[in-house]
Write an enzyme that holds these catalytic residues in place. Structure first.
Site, PDB file in Angstrom:
ATOM      1  CE1 TYR A  83       1.381   2.821   8.567  1.00 24.75           C
ATOM      2  CE2 TYR A  83       0.173   4.424   9.889  1.00 24.75           C
ATOM      3  CZ  TYR A  83       0.302   3.689   8.729  1.00 24.75           C
ATOM      4  OH  TYR A  83      -0.635   3.809   7.734  1.00 24.75           O
ATOM      5  CG  HIS A 109      -6.066   2.290   6.573  1.00 22.23           C
ATOM      6  ND1 HIS A 109      -6.525   1.110   6.033  1.00 22.23           N
ATOM      7  CD2 HIS A 109      -7.056   2.778   7.364  1.00 22.23           C
ATOM      8  CE1 HIS A 109      -7.749   0.892   6.491  1.00 22.23           C
ATOM      9  NE2 HIS A 109      -8.099   1.876   7.283  1.00 22.23           N
ATOM     10  NE  ARG A 122      -1.777   1.854   3.575  1.00 24.34           N
ATOM     11  CZ  ARG A 122      -1.559   1.672   4.865  1.00 24.34           C
ATOM     12  NH1 ARG A 122      -2.039   0.621   5.486  1.00 24.34           N
ATOM     13  NH2 ARG A 122      -0.857   2.548   5.556  1.00 24.34           N
TER      14      ARG A 122
END
Lengths: 363, 326
Positions: free
Chosen positions: A271, A262, A258
């Protein structure tokens, strides 16, 4: 009474046909006609540009939260192109590329992302379920549809999409288990994009692959390079053939990434590292496929530029149309529609209440 | 016309609908070869085969999700949760998916499925086997909640539920599964979902109840008549959602006094909604505060004490006399 190894029904394989360096395994190349190859390419580019524009529109407050598919275009087109329009697609919430392939108009997707229910309606000639947001909850729906197909003696199949995070949900386990128990014509496409919001793949599960989870249900599982459109297509084709022949379900793990957020509500820089993202950008599925089409003399640099301009025009046109449609839509009392076949009296009363309040508010 | 238990009546409804319509399927844990742990699906497996009478793995969520898929594709699944206390494994399918599919798809897809589940106490079962938590589902837009009170209406309502174009949850009171028999005609019979029934006429007090407790309410009404000379009108709701508030209002306007009887917990229970509806429609006809005789707001106790938890006739009488005293 020796201690013996138990031989399982299946082994886990990894399939790669066209690697990131452009190296091709000619023996494994699936048969796809030129027209389809070009349509696959265009769909990926359109999906990419659509995502990018939507991201901008989201930042400008024109649409709401959405989940970009950027980076996963090959794993979506490669799989969806391998099934027929008469087969069913049961998506989660990130299958923009697959939805475009199936014929979902961009305006519908835009309306949905702008918060209008009307955008979620699937066109009548399309056998797709609407977007399902709770992770993994759609998996058993594909099993039910496939079971019904099988009972009716049809040769169709149902294919469902979900991510790596979904494999930790009970509904994943229950759904795959039932599919194998009833030997339904179902294809399970796991888009392992490495991240479930901020949770990395290794916190999701300690198994070496996600594909091997199929073994627990006695089902064949296959891991493919998800950024390799040819590999995804070949694997899905094989699974679809198996389903149609009555040989049951298959789990395919597409290893992809990805590239974007998100959803527009999170910040991935918190993160994951920039290096990781950059490394995956080098494996961009569209770049890889374009190189392949160029060596096949199906595309030139000029063509690519032309397609790009064309799809951007299409995306902008869709927004205009969506804006126009939004002006026509939006009678809030419509929220009372489609709850039941017949509206019960108490709901009609509430609907009238709402009408009156709206009129009072408008003065 | 045969005298049937509620189990046999439910079985009759399933059998006749499966004979009539080959899109009707039955699925659940132990419903096939075993015929259901309460025998509601007995002999269906032999008659219709394992494809239409499906023994499923222990997977409430997938049973519901699969039923949804089958229903979207044009079948009419009748799935079973073995006990309502175990249905929560599948609650999110019911709430997030089953109840919403018609609405989410703007009418493109419908979910004509039935989910049967035994509910309530009175059979001396273990923990989780005796709850009456129909409000969890009644609070969910998109579902219909039906609770029969005996063999004849169970049969007729189940037929209606199977034919209904929307998802119906069909709660079956375990304590009345076999406790009495009723004449059930062999020929087809249906009852409209969303309509309650006046099962005893009277002009002094309205007693609103449903399911297994309807019988205790009727007993209490007889005692009131004999001992107090009071004629209570007893309404059997049959459908919890959509609630038939018109019939409730008619009765309340006649009697001015109301007692509500249910096995479910009191707080936020069906009685709370019924009172609200009566207040909205018929408040000025009331002559006394409405009384609730219900299960207490505690975890449903183990069976040694369950009869102290479930409303009995003496508690119903107390509540009724309270409603009459003001």
């Amino acid at each position: 009474m020796p201690r013996k190894k138990i031989k399982l029904d299946h082994q886990i394989e990894n399939l790669s046909i066209l690697n990131e360096k452009g190296k091709l395994d000619k023996d494994l190349v699936p048969e796809i006609d030129d027209k389809t190859l070009l349509r696959m390419h265009r769909t990926m580019v359109l999906s990419r540009r659509f995502d990018e524009h939507q991201l901008r529109w989201q930042r400008q407050g024109r649409i709401g939260t959405f989940a970009p598919a950027k980076g996963q275009e090959a794993s979506q087109v490669g799989s969806i192109a391998a099934i027929e329009p008469s087969d069913w697609m049961v998506p989660s919430f990130r299958e923009t590329t697959a939805a475009i392939w199936r014929g979902t108009p961009l305006t519908g997707l835009l309306l949905y992302n702008a918060g209008y229910n009307e955008g979620g309606r699937i066109p009548d000639d399309q056998n797709d379920l609407p977007i399902a947001i709770p992770v993994a909850s759609q998996i058993s729906h594909a099993v039910g549809i496939a079971y019904a197909m099988k009972c009716r003696g049809e040769k169709h199949l149902a294919m469902t999409y979900f991510g790596d995070g979904a494999t930790s949900e009970g509904d994943f386990h229950e759904g795959l288990n039932l599919a194998q128990v009833y030997n339904t014509p179902t294809v399970f496409i796991c888009q392992n994009n490495q991240w479930a919001i901020s949770t990395p793949r290794e916190i999701q599960t300690r198994t070496k692959t996600l594909a091997q989870k199929a073994l627990a249900y006695g089902m064949p599982g296959l891991q493919v390079d998800g950024n390799d459109l040819l590999a995804v297509y070949a694997a899905t084709r094989e699974a679809a053939d198996r389903a149609r022949k009555g040989d049951g379900p298959t789990l395919i793990e597409c290893v992809t990434y990805r590239i974007e957020v998100h959803t527009t509500a999170d910040d991935p820089s918190k993160y994951r590292s920039e290096e990781e993202v950059e490394a995956w950008k080098k494996r961009d599925p569209i770049v890889r496929f374009e190189r392949y089409l160029k060596t096949k003399k199906l595309l030139s640099d000029d063509d690519i530029e032309g397609i790009d301009e064309e799809v951007i025009k299409e995306v902008k046109g869709a927004w205009k149309e969506a804006e126009d449609q939004m002006k026509q839509l939006g009678d809030p009392v419509d929220m009372f529609d489609h709850l039941y076949a017949e509206r019960p009296p108490y709901l009609e009363e509430q609907r009238q209440d709402m009408k009156q309040s709206l009129e009072a508010r408008r003065g | 016309m045969a005298e049937l238990t509620m189990i046999e009546a439910i079985n009759l409804a399933l059998r006749q609908e499966m004979e009539k319509d080959e899109s009707v399927f039955v699925l659940g844990e132990d419903v096939g070869y075993e015929g259901g742990i309460f025998r509601t699906t007995e002999n269906l497996y032999d008659q219709f085969g394992k494809e239409r009478v499906m023994d499923t793995p222990m997977a409430e969520s997938a049973i519901l999700g699969m039923s949804l898929g089958m229903a979207v594709y044009g079948l009419k699944p009748v799935c079973e949760m073995q006990f309502s206390g175990f249905s929560y494994f599948g609650f999110h399918q019911m709430e997030s998916q089953v109840a919403r599919m018609r609405w989410r798809s703007r009418g493109r897809y419908t979910v004509p499925m039935v989910c049967r589940m035994p509910y309530g106490g009175g059979v001396r079962a273990l923990e989780h086997h005796s709850e009456s938590r129909e409000v969890y589902y009644a609070h969910t837009p998109g579902l219909k909640i039906v609770i029969p009170s005996g063999p004849r209406n169970a049969r007729a309502l189940l037929v209606s539920a199977i034919r209904d174009p929307d998802p119906v949850i069909f709660f079956e009171g375990k304590s009345i599964y076999r406790s009495f028999r009723e004449e059930v005609p062999d020929e087809e019979e249906t009852l409209p979902i969303g309509e309650s029934q006046v099962v005893r006429e009277g002009g002094d007090l309205t007693m609103i109840t449903y399911g297994a407790l309807t019988h205790r309410a009727l007993e209490a009404a007889e005692t009131l008549s004999e001992e107090d000379g009071i004629e209570a009108e007893v309404i059997d709701l049959l459908t919890i959602s959509p609630l038939d508030d018109r019939k409730l209002s008619e009765s309340v306007r006649k009697t001015g006094r109301v007692v509500i009887v249910h096995e479910a917990h009191r707080s936020f229970g069906p009685g709370a909604e019924i009172i609200a509806r009566i207040n909205e429609k018929s408040f000025f006809y009331l002559e006394a505060p409405i009384q609730r005789v219900t299960g207490y707001d505690v975890i449903t106790p183990y069976f040694a004490r369950e009869q102290d938890y479930i409303p009995d006739t003496s508690r119903i009488l107390q509540g009724a006399r309270q409603a009459l005293s003001a």
